[in-house]
Design an enzyme around this catalytic site. Sequence first.
Site, PDB file in Angstrom:
ATOM      1  N   ASP A 106       0.868  -1.164  -0.008  1.00 10.92           N
ATOM      2  CA  ASP A 106      -0.068  -0.052   0.102  1.00 10.92           C
ATOM      3  C   ASP A 106       0.823   1.223   0.076  1.00 10.92           C
ATOM      4  OD1 ASP A 106      -2.247  -1.571   0.207  1.00 10.92           O
ATOM      5  OD2 ASP A 106      -2.273  -1.486   2.340  1.00 10.92           O
TER       6      ASP A 106
HETATM    7  N1  URA Z   1      -1.202  -6.058   3.381  1.00 11.74           N
HETATM    8  C1  URA Z   1      -1.682  -5.174   3.569  1.00 11.74           C
HETATM    9  O1  URA Z   1      -2.845  -4.670   4.130  1.00 11.74           O
HETATM   10  N2  URA Z   1      -1.092  -3.975   3.048  1.00 11.74           N
HETATM   11  C2  URA Z   1       0.013  -3.995   2.428  1.00 11.74           C
HETATM   12  O2  URA Z   1       0.867  -3.213   1.894  1.00 11.74           O
HETATM   13  C3  URA Z   1       0.693  -5.272   2.288  1.00 11.74           C
HETATM   14  C4  URA Z   1      -0.048  -6.469   2.592  1.00 11.74           C
END
Ligand code: URA
Length: 248
Positions: A106
Amino acid sequence: MSNLRLDKLLADTGRWSRKEARELVKQGRVRVNGQPVRSPEEKYDPAGLSLTVDGTAVLYEAYTYLMLNKPAGLLSATQDRKQKTVLDLLPPELQKRGLFPVGRLDRDSTGLLLLTNHGELAHRLLSPRHHVDKVYLVQTEGEIDAADCAAFARGMTLGDGEVCLPAGLEPLENRPGWCLVTLREGKFHQVKRMLAARGKPVLSLERLSMGNLHLDKALDAGEYRALTPNEVENLLQSAGLGTKKSQS
Ligand code: URA
């Protein structure tokens, strides 16, 4: 494969820019099949080529593999009309190579991001069928308890009905509020959604490893490096694509 210029062969490893590769050759630091070569424009067939720089063997790969320590604030995408992506951290010669991030992080997440143009490897690393673990260091609001760990181990069904495979959850004993999460799949916002479903929202999330590839602690946020030949081989092996030929 068709013959390629020596400076391109070197730059394709991801270790040097085309300009740096030309300099290395001109300085007489490069040997091809044991012979010193000083013309970067000389062309060679990469198949079975022996290449050394300063006496150290260099593995020519048709593909490029980079490890990036993703900083917060960038998208894990190849391009975006409005926001900066992780590809913006790379110099132009690497941007032209069709690299893409394997397994999104993310915008606010940090840590290990593999950038490659090897589509089959990416597919296998992300497919739950190949059981490649991804490990995240996570800070949560609220302490993880035994019931949370058991729920992860059973495999959770999220509020929208999405079913998650069994996953690892391990609170860190001497770091209250922190835990390690191990997933073998990569659903959208998966760690955040699983922990939110347990009433433990995520405050920060960093990916530490993917299969046997571990984030290099020497890389500051925003820095990247080419994978070593051993890292490439190990990663290919873990995805069932290993070949001893690709070792230097
Ligand atoms: N899971 C998430 O919620 N965010 C990420 O960036 C990676 C795995």
